[in-house]
Design an enzyme around this catalytic site. Structure first.
Site, PDB file in Angstrom:
ATOM      1  CG  HIS A   1      -1.961  -1.027   1.217  1.00 27.10           C
ATOM      2  ND1 HIS A   1      -3.039  -0.999   2.075  1.00 27.10           N
ATOM      3  CD2 HIS A   1      -2.125  -2.138   0.451  1.00 27.10           C
ATOM      4  CE1 HIS A   1      -3.812  -2.042   1.844  1.00 27.10           C
ATOM      5  NE2 HIS A   1      -3.276  -2.752   0.864  1.00 27.10           N
TER       6      HIS A   1
ATOM      7  CD  GLU B   1      -1.871   4.134   3.305  1.00 23.89           C
ATOM      8  OE1 GLU B   1      -1.615   3.482   2.278  1.00 23.89           O
ATOM      9  OE2 GLU B   1      -2.999   4.172   3.815  1.00 23.89           O
TER      10      GLU B   1
ATOM     11  CB  CYS C   1      -6.405  -0.599   5.484  1.00 27.05           C
ATOM     12  SG  CYS C   1      -4.688  -1.124   5.276  1.00 27.05           S
TER      13      CYS C   1
END
Length: 151
Positions: free
Chosen positions: A47, A49, A77
Site C-alpha cells: 500500500h 503508506e 486501513c
C-alpha cells in the site's frame, strides 16, 4: 496532499489503484513518497503508506519517524495505520474516507484505541473531494472496460 495526489497519479499510470502518500519530517521537509504497488510487486502489503514508510525508514536509517506527518489520499486501513503507529508518526492526514476498510473512524478507529502504546493524531477530509474523485474515476473506467469484455 497535492504531492500525495501526484503519487496517486503515478500509481494509476502503472495500473494500480490510485492511492499516494508522502511523509514530511518534523522540519517540514519531504522525507519520502510512495504509491500503491500491490499488483506491480505482487505484494499485499504494497500500500502507498507502507511504501512511503519503507522509503522514509531507509532514508533516515531508523524505523521510528517521530515528529513526521504522513499525507495519504485515502483513509488508511488497519495494516497501514498499525504500521504508521509503530513508526511513531506524530500525525496522519488523509483525503477521502474509506467506508469499507477505513481504520481512522469509518469502520474502526485504531488511533483512538486506549490500550495501544502510541497514539498518532489523525486529520481527515483534506482535499477529500479531489482524492475521492480520483478513485471514483479509476473504478468507473475499470468497470467500463470490464463490461466491454465479452464472456
Amino acid at each position: 496532499m497535492r504531492l500525495a495526489l501526484e503519487q496517486a497519479c503515478l500509481a494509476q499510470e502503472v495500473g494500480e489503484v490510485p492511492v499516494g502518500a508522502v511523509i514530511i519530517d518534523a522540519d517540514g521537509v519531504l522525507l519520502a513518497s510512495g504509491f500503491n504497488r500491490t499488483i506491480q510487486d505482487h505484494d499485499p502489503t504494497g500500500h502507498a503508506e507502507v511504501v512511503a514508510l519503507r522509503n522514509a525508514a531507509k532514508k533516515s536509517a531508523n524505523y521510528r519517524l517521530p515528529g513526521a506527518t504522513l499525507y495519504v489520499t485515502l483513509e488508511p486501513c488497519v495494516m497501514c495505520m498499525g504500521a504508521m503507529m509503530h513508526a511513531r508518526l506524530a500525525r496522519v492526514v488523509y483525503g477521502a474516507p474509506d467506508p469499507k476498510t477505513g481504520a481512522c473512524g469509518s469502520v474502526i478507529n485504531l488511533p483512538s484505541e486506549p490500550r495501544l502504546n502510541h497514539h498518532t493524531r489523525v486529520e481527515g477530509g483534506v482535499l477529500a473531494h479531489e482524492c475521492g474523485e480520483t478513485l471514483r474515476d479509476f473504478f468507473k473506467r475499470r468497470r467500463s472496460k470490464e463490461s466491454q469484455i465479452e464472456p
